[in-house]
Design a protein around this motif. Structure first.
Motif, mmCIF file in Angstrom:
data_model
loop_
_atom_site.group_PDB
_atom_site.id
_atom_site.type_symbol
_atom_site.label_atom_id
_atom_site.label_comp_id
_atom_site.label_asym_id
_atom_site.label_seq_id
_atom_site.Cartn_x
_atom_site.Cartn_y
_atom_site.Cartn_z
ATOM 1 N N HIS A 275 -23.259 -4.877 2.437
ATOM 2 C CA HIS A 275 -23.050 -5.704 3.634
ATOM 3 C C HIS A 275 -21.632 -6.248 3.669
ATOM 4 N N PHE A 299 -16.518 1.616 5.610
ATOM 5 C CA PHE A 299 -17.318 0.404 5.382
ATOM 6 C C PHE A 299 -16.895 -0.296 4.085
ATOM 7 N N GLU A 343 -26.863 4.618 7.871
ATOM 8 C CA GLU A 343 -26.982 3.836 9.100
ATOM 9 C C GLU A 343 -26.515 2.403 8.865
ATOM 10 N N THR A 344 -25.985 1.791 9.905
ATOM 11 C CA THR A 344 -25.547 0.393 9.826
ATOM 12 C C THR A 344 -26.169 -0.393 10.969
ATOM 13 N N THR A 345 -26.245 -1.678 10.798
ATOM 14 C CA THR A 345 -26.774 -2.570 11.831
ATOM 15 C C THR A 345 -25.628 -3.076 12.701
ATOM 16 N N ILE A 356 -23.017 -7.496 8.567
ATOM 17 C CA ILE A 356 -23.122 -6.099 9.007
ATOM 18 C C ILE A 356 -23.690 -5.359 7.805
ATOM 19 N N LYS A 358 -25.405 -2.013 5.780
ATOM 20 C CA LYS A 358 -25.428 -0.550 5.691
ATOM 21 C C LYS A 358 -26.492 -0.125 4.683
ATOM 22 N N GLU A 360 -27.663 2.345 1.993
ATOM 23 C CA GLU A 360 -27.043 3.340 1.116
ATOM 24 C C GLU A 360 -28.060 4.349 0.582
#
Length: 619
Positions: A275, A299, A343-345, A356, A358, A360
């Motif tokens: 995050h 990221f 995917e990420t928020t 934010i 992610k 993994e």
């Protein structure tokens, strides 16, 4: 009727009465609520309150620590309300001292920066694997300790500021070489002695007593020969631990339980997430970072550069593996809504700020093989069956013991547990199961002791009860001389023997100080070989208080050894030398002792100059 009521209510007298009633409710009801509700603190130190919950947690930690160190002895101490109050006050005083030191450090301008805290946490060995900071271990240990990263960082900040103050105290202390040398020689000093031991048992065995002397000692010391009040006790003991030994769980039962509770033996779904955190309410900053990410930025690089979670930022925002019910609810809902690794928020708002997140990696739930948990299941089933059986039997035991209060025989048949009986006992020689305060108190009640009724079921430990009744009792009484003559003779012989040994030792010391050694020979005594003793010796208190002897001339004194025997000591030589290798260690110890004295003085002054209010101590 209603008209009369309205007239009455409007009268001045009724209004006064109603007003008084309303005021009484305000002061007795709402007033007490406001007073109790506004004072949810254990103590107040200046303008800083120590929360009641914070204090209770510290007290419980202290209890757990002492319980693990002292075991059953500590459990016995906790039965004393005075000890419990003393322990609680001690814990609260320690917390007050910490607050005073924090306030003093703040007034001196002592500070620890965020960067320093970050470095300290990253270098703590508890959070490292193979010499590197491990985010997963860090998160796991914080969760077990009930900390979030923010609260742990604040806790570390307080500890380090306090350490700064302590280091300042220690740094201000110094010791001169002469101090170290003189203190070291005094501390490591040894003394060469020889001794004569006058064994009290030998003296007691040679004492001759007349009947008149025996009678007189008995008359003067009747309390020594008094038999305490005693009772004969019948009791039924019900213990879940005993029931467990009678229970056997088959493989079929265990396998059935395993299949019915498969989720219990399966790992939770786990997700490795990273995050980026923006603390507080700076949504614009968080949105700017999200825009960069959506534009193709890396990221991990963004997390390392811009995340406010310094611990995870070092590892590209990696938080390690997480399960349900361990993170902030909003964070967790968003993290577990992600479906595929990578995917990420969007922006996720939590109590800590904007995240934010992610995904993994995913780790699906896995069931442990039956063979791996078979023994655990059998133990759990055995324990549960024993507990269930215990409470069923307890209910029956209490019911029948009440219905047939004049005997335990019917109760014994109902629960199929034998009645156990004692001979005459007092609290001193009672069986361990009866030697608890609750049982001893029950045995002294009118219903049990005088009326001969069954007691209620008394809990002496979790899932361990006993029902008692008194079958016979006899009052405290002075035993006749004929019954205790041997004990009287033994006691009086020891008293006379000790007196003779002390008198002889005194005579020997006086004679030896005058240079007369004839009395030693006359009594058939002789000094033993030379013995070198230090301050750890049982004789040290007397020997190290004796004057330093002149060369070739001993000094003498009398004392006692660990067995209580009288000892005549000849101090022949004092040896003082300090190993140079010990000097640095001793200097450090002396500085630490001085710093501790300074700390005690500072706390004393701070306490005198600070308003301290205690709100809670006893349970």
């Amino acid at each position: 009727m209603m008209d009369r009521l309205r007239e009455g209510v409007n009268s001045i007298a009724v209004k006064i009465i109603l007003g008084l009633i309303i005021l009484s409710f305000i002061f007795a009801g709402v007033g007490s609520y406001l007073v109790s509700g506004s004072n949810n603190a254990a103590a107040k130190v200046g303008n800083r309150e120590i929360g009641r919950g914070e204090f209770e947690m510290a007290y419980q930690n202290a209890r757990n620590r002492m319980q693990s160190q002292m075991g059953d002895y500590f459990t016995q101490l906790l039965a004393d309300p005075g000890y419990v109050e003393s322990l609680r006050r001690s814990v609260l005083n320690e917390m007050i001292n910490d607050v005073l030191l924090d306030q003093q450090a703040e007034s001196l301008g002592l500070r620890i920066s965020d960067a320093q805290i970050r470095t300290i946490i990253l270098n703590m060995p508890e959070f490292q694997v193979e010499g590197k900071f491990n985010q997963e271990i860090y998160q796991s240990m914080l969760r077990r300790a009930g900390h979030s990263p923010d609260t742990f960082a604040e806790y570390m900040r307080r500890q380090m500021v306090r350490s700064q103050l302590m280091e300042a105290l220690q740094a201000s202390e110094f010791t001169l070489p002469g101090e170290v040398d003189s203190e070291g020689k005094l501390f490591t000093q040894t003394r060469d002695i020889r001794s004569i031991v006058l064994n009290l048992d030998d003296f007691a065995s040679k004492v001759t007593l007349s009947d008149d002397e025996i009678q007189q000692y008995y008359n003067d010391n009747k309390t020594n020969f008094t038999r305490p009040a005693q009772v004969k006790v019948a009791y039924i003991e019900l213990n879940a631990q005993d029931l467990k030994k009678q229970i056997s769980v088959s493989d079929e039962q265990a396998k059935q339980y395993y299949q019915e509770h498969l989720d219990k033996y399966s790992s939770e779904e786990q997700r490795r997430v990273a995050h980026i955190l923006v603390e507080g309410d700076d949504e614009a900053k968080a949105q700017a970072i999200l825009d960069e990410l959506n534009a193709g930025a890396d990221f991990a690089a963004l997390a390392k550069e811009k995340s406010d979670d310094f611990a995870s930022a070092e590892n590209g925002g990696d938080l390690g593996w997480i399960e349900r019910d361990v993170m902030d609810a909003a964070f967790e809902d968003a993290a577990f809504a992600l479906q595929k690794p990578g995917e990420t928020t969007g922006l996720v708002k939590s109590d800590f700020g904007y995240h934010i997140i992610k995904l993994e990696e995913l780790r699906e739930p896995e069931s442990k093989p039956y063979e791996q948990v078979a023994e655990q299941i059998k133990q759990e089933l055995s324990d549960q069956q024993a507990i269930d059986q215990f409470y069923d039997l307890q209910s029956e035991l209490e019911k029948v013991a009440f219905e047939y209060p004049d005997s335990l025989d019917q109760t014994s048949k109902a629960v199929e547990i034998a009645v156990q009986r004692t001979d005459f006992i007092s609290e001193v020689d009672a069986p361990a199961v009866l030697r608890t305060p609750a049982v001893m108190q029950a045995l002294q009640t009118v219903e049990v002791k005088e009326d001969g009724l069954n007691s209620q079921a008394i809990e002496i430990a979790p899932e361990h009860i006993v029902v008692v009744r008194v079958e016979d009792a006899r009052a405290e009484t002075v035993l006749p001389l004929d019954e205790v003559k041997s004990k009287v003779v033994e006691e009086l012989s020891k008293v006379r023997g000790e007196q003779q040994a002390i008198e002889l030792a005194s005579d020997l010391v006086v004679a030896l100080k005058e240079g007369n050694t004839e009395l030693v020979a006359e009594k058939g005594l002789a000094f033993g070989d030379v013995e070198q003793i230090d301050r750890r010796s049982p004789l040290a208190q007397t020997v190290f208080a004796m004057a330093k002897p002149d060369e070739g001339k001993a000094v003498y004194a009398q004392t006692r050894d660990n067995a209580g025997n009288v000892v005549v000591v000849a101090l022949e030589k004092v040896q003082e030398s300090l190993d140079p290798a010990l000097a640095p260690q001793l200097a450090t110890q002396l500085q630490r002792m001085s710093a501790q004295r300074d700390l005690a003085s500072i706390l004393s002054v701070l306490r005198a100059n600070t308003d301290i209010e205690y709100y809670v101590v006893s349970n």
